[in-house]
Design a protein around this motif. Structure first.
Motif, PDB file in Angstrom:
ATOM      1  N   UNK A 354       0.810  -1.216   0.000  1.00 38.90           N
ATOM      2  CA  UNK A 354       0.000   0.000   0.000  1.00 38.90           C
ATOM      3  C   UNK A 354       0.842   1.264   0.000  1.00 38.90           C
ATOM      4  N   UNK A 355       2.132   1.107   0.223  1.00 38.70           N
ATOM      5  CA  UNK A 355       2.994   2.280   0.323  1.00 38.70           C
ATOM      6  C   UNK A 355       2.998   2.887   1.709  1.00 38.70           C
ATOM      7  N   UNK A 356       2.528   2.117   2.709  1.00 39.80           N
ATOM      8  CA  UNK A 356       2.457   2.616   4.080  1.00 39.80           C
ATOM      9  C   UNK A 356       3.816   2.445   4.756  1.00 39.80           C
ATOM     10  N   UNK A 357       4.222   3.441   5.550  1.00 34.97           N
ATOM     11  CA  UNK A 357       5.444   3.340   6.344  1.00 34.97           C
ATOM     12  C   UNK A 357       5.135   2.511   7.586  1.00 34.97           C
ATOM     13  N   UNK A 358       5.515   1.247   7.562  1.00 35.84           N
ATOM     14  CA  UNK A 358       5.150   0.354   8.654  1.00 35.84           C
ATOM     15  C   UNK A 358       6.139   0.429   9.817  1.00 35.84           C
ATOM     16  N   UNK A 359       7.334   0.917   9.588  1.00 38.42           N
ATOM     17  CA  UNK A 359       8.320   0.987  10.658  1.00 38.42           C
ATOM     18  C   UNK A 359       9.052  -0.334  10.837  1.00 38.42           C
ATOM     19  N   UNK A 360       9.932  -0.387  11.834  1.00 38.36           N
ATOM     20  CA  UNK A 360      10.768  -1.573  12.056  1.00 38.36           C
ATOM     21  C   UNK A 360      10.069  -2.630  12.890  1.00 38.36           C
ATOM     22  N   UNK A 361       9.137  -2.227  13.785  1.00 32.15           N
ATOM     23  CA  UNK A 361       8.514  -3.173  14.703  1.00 32.15           C
ATOM     24  C   UNK A 361       7.761  -4.299  13.985  1.00 32.15           C
ATOM     25  N   UNK A 362       6.956  -4.024  12.963  1.00 33.77           N
ATOM     26  CA  UNK A 362       6.286  -5.136  12.276  1.00 33.77           C
ATOM     27  C   UNK A 362       7.262  -6.147  11.678  1.00 33.77           C
ATOM     28  N   UNK A 363       8.394  -5.674  11.157  1.00 30.32           N
ATOM     29  CA  UNK A 363       9.387  -6.603  10.611  1.00 30.32           C
ATOM     30  C   UNK A 363       9.949  -7.492  11.721  1.00 30.32           C
TER      31      UNK A 363
END
Length: 394
Positions: A354-363
């Protein structure tokens, strides 16, 4: 001197790769879905853009009675083919040939009713089972616009502003991006990209445990100077390597196919970069190892090769359940989804697409959600390998 688990790994990998038919089937299965998905999307794009490429052909009966309407149809790239009067069977026969999007028949009293400012009847005949419904809707839009223009002109002729009929003016602003629309349409299809993690290593996991026990080659292996955890680790890494290879190949191929498709024709886009897809593949590593560990542990506890195959075939349905439940309940993306194996990978790929900035935590959560249970399952399988009941299948 090589570690014992590495020796077991190389031995199992050589035996698996000797089965060229099995390897070919795994490669075919891995490549089949992205290619099939690409073909289906291309057909959808072709169907959506067919009107622009080929134009719309419309048969009109009584076209001379409405020259302004005919001109408006031609302005919208609709080819008007004037036809003589036809009865209903003749119209149905013409539509069945599939050469026209529809038949527009103006009543004999169209001009009389139009001049007297009475409703002038227009009949639009079409075949809803044909592949021209998009073209038919474009014709209907022109007819509606033409009727609205005539109504406005008549109101002005009577000194009434057309704005009187529209006391509220609604302005719509769509903030959805092409990428988010893409994820909404093909999100369910993207979730299937992670299933090679459970399919590609299954046959090797069963053969290296239940299969070797039936062939009595497991006893020979356990008589070697190798500890139980080293034997299990070698077999687990072999099945995990196959699962990881299939998963990575499928994700990369899907990325290439989606990047090549002209999704902008459908108002969508595929905005993932090679860095994004690489990160998705990296956090998919524990998922492949988890699938291999689960298959090794279950196959070890099966009493026969057939029982192991049957058990794992049923277990393959489990990874589908979280994604199906979430889609049926229409749940919004939440942080807890990244803590569920398989669902976390599907959610991460959908959000990134979607082009959303998910950040490092989801990874991090996606990685750990599969890594932690993998360690526990491998430890259990290593403990199970020490049991004589396993070797004797009792």
């Amino acid at each position: 001197m090589k570690p014992a688990f590495l020796t077991v790994f190389l031995k199992e990998m050589r035996e698996t790769l000797r089965e060229k038919r099995t390897v070919a089937l795994l490669v075919l299965f891995t490549l089949m879905y992205p290619v099939m998905f690409g073909v289906l999307m291309q057909q959808l794009i072709d169907r959506a853009t067919r009107s622009e490429r080929e134009g719309i052909e419309l048969a009109v009966i009584g076209a001379s009675q409405a020259p302004t309407l005919m001109a408006q149809l031609k302005q919208k790239n609709i080819t008007v083919r004037e036809s003589a009067a036809m009865d209903e069977p003749a119209i149905e026969a013409l539509l069945q040939k599939g050469k026209v999007a529809g038949v527009l028949r103006l009543s004999d009293k169209f001009t009389e009713n139009y001049t007297a400012m009475r409703p002038a009847r227009v009949e639009l005949w079409y075949d809803s089972a044909a592949e021209k419904n998009g073209q038919r809707r474009e014709v209907e839009d022109v007819l509606e616009a033409y009727g609205a223009n005539v109504a406005s002109a008549r109101l002005l002729a009577h000194g009434v502003s057309p704005a009187t009929l529209a006391p509220i003016q609604v302005q719509r602003y769509d903030t959805g991006t092409n990428a988010s629309r893409s994820a909404g349409l093909i999100g369910g299809m993207l979730s299937m990209l992670f299933f090679p993690a459970f399919f590609c290593g299954m046959s090797a996991a069963v053969d290296s445990t239940a299969g070797e026990r039936e062939r009595r080659s497991m006893e020979v292996l356990m008589a070697q100077p190798a500890r139980a955890w080293e034997i299990v680790t070698g077999k687990w890494l072999m099945a995990g390597a196959l699962a990881l290879a299939g998963l990575t190949l499928e994700l990369l191929l899907a990325h290439v196919v989606l990047g090549w498709l002209p999704l902008e024709e459908l108002g969508m886009s595929w905005s993932l970069s090679w860095l994004d897809i690489t990160l998705v593949c990296v956090v998919g590593l524990p998922l492949a190892l988890l699938a291999a560990a689960l298959q090794i542990a279950l196959a070890m506890n099966a009493k026969s090769f057939k029982e192991a195959q049957s058990t794992l075939s049923i277990v393959l349905l489990l990874p589908m359940l979280p994604g199906v439940v979430v889609s049926m309940m229409e749940l919004k993306t939440s942080l807890w989804m990244y803590a569920v194996p398989m669902l976390s990978n599907q959610t991460l790929l959908r959000e990134v697409s979607k082009g959303v900035e998910v950040g490092a935590l989801p990874y991090v959560l996606t990685f750990l959600s599969a890594a932690l249970p993998t360690i526990a399952i491998v430890a259990f399988a290593s403990w199970r390998m020490k049991s004589e009941r396993y070797v004797l299948a009792v």
